[in-house]
Write an enzyme that holds these catalytic residues in place. Structure first.
Site, short mmCIF file in Angstrom:
data_model
loop_
_atom_site.label_atom_id
_atom_site.label_comp_id
_atom_site.label_asym_id
_atom_site.label_seq_id
_atom_site.Cartn_x
_atom_site.Cartn_y
_atom_site.Cartn_z
N PRO A 150 0.79 -1.34 0.20
CG PRO A 150 -0.40 -0.55 2.22
CD PRO A 150 0.40 -2.15 0.61
CE1 TYR A 151 6.71 4.97 2.45
CE2 TYR A 151 7.62 3.87 0.90
CZ TYR A 151 6.85 5.18 1.77
OH TYR A 151 8.27 5.96 1.54
#
Length: 253
Positions: A150-151
């Site tokens: 997700p980063y």
């Protein structure tokens, strides 16, 4: 005369790590600095040490992200420069990331910069004056490791947003650039290494020895580069997302 003499600079996520380094560098170069952070005690200490002004804010809230700009304008009458340095690096892969973790990454790493930029650019356009913005990205925008799914998605979005906004506002003479930093030696990274990777006290030495330059990225070096991008010395450059790292993307052994 410093590179940012009398410029009003807002550093979001400026109470620690890379953001705090940018606060110190901007103050040194003559700027009137406002910075945000979630922890009042940490922010107030940095403010006392540097003379910068601290605003407590949770940038995951879009209203507070926009409000950070409003606070800077209320204090100094305008905003000349914005740095989006807040970041969330908690781990999650494609298979184990929850919707809650995904949303946390998007809120801090992408949505907060979007709405802070929205407010800053609106002030600059309304005053018909130039300005500069630097977004602190990550080399994970190129793909990233499996445990930062997700980063990496959020930072890839930030790189696209940087280019889009730079293109949209180039005729307003608002220069917007990004810096995709690599593995950097910060107190936050120390906490992450210990929490997620069972790192010992010597993790910095081991990590540095495995890097081509024999060290991790250094906060003061990144901060100096950001100050340069904010300043008139960086000329006409806009829409650039610069890989500030010792990994050469696309290179092969």
């Amino acid at each position: 005369m410093g590179l940012l003499e009398d410029k009003v600079v807002l550093v979001n996520g400026g109470s620690q790590g890379v953001g705090a380094g940018i606060v110190r560098a901007a103050v040194r170069e003559g700027a009137l600095v406002v910075f945000t952070g979630r922890r009042a005690e940490v922010g107030e200490k940095l403010a006392a040490d540097t003379g910068a002004r601290f605003v407590q804010a949770d940038l995951a809230d879009p209203a507070q992200a926009r409000g950070s700009v409003v606070s800077a304008v209320d204090m100094h009458g305008r905003i000349d420069c914005l740095v989006n340095a807040a970041g969330l690096t908690s781990r999650g892969s494609l298979l184990n990331t929850t919707p809650e973790l995904f949303d946390q990454h998007m809120a801090i790493n992408l949505r907060a910069p979007f709405f802070a930029m929205q407010a800053a650019v609106a002030d600059m356009v309304a005053r018909k004056t130039p300005g500069t913005i630097v977004n602190i990205g990550s080399n994970c925008a190129h793909g990233g490791p499996p445990f930062l799914a997700p980063y990496s998605a959020a930072k890839a979005g930030l790189a696209g947003l940087t280019r889009n906004a730079a293109h949209a506002h180039r005729w307003d003479r608002i220069r917007i650039n990004g810096l995709n930093i690599g593995w950097t030696d910060t107190e936050g990274e120390d906490a992450v290494q210990r929490a997620f990777h069972a790192a010992g006290d010597d993790w910095r030495e081991q990590a540095a020895a495995a890097q081509p330059m024999g060290k991790l990225g250094q906060v003061d070096e990144i901060a100096d580069f950001v100050v340069f991008l904010l300043s008139d010395r960086s000329g006409v450059v806009t829409g650039s997302v610069i890989d500030w790292d010792q990994t050469v993307f696309g290179g092969q052994d």
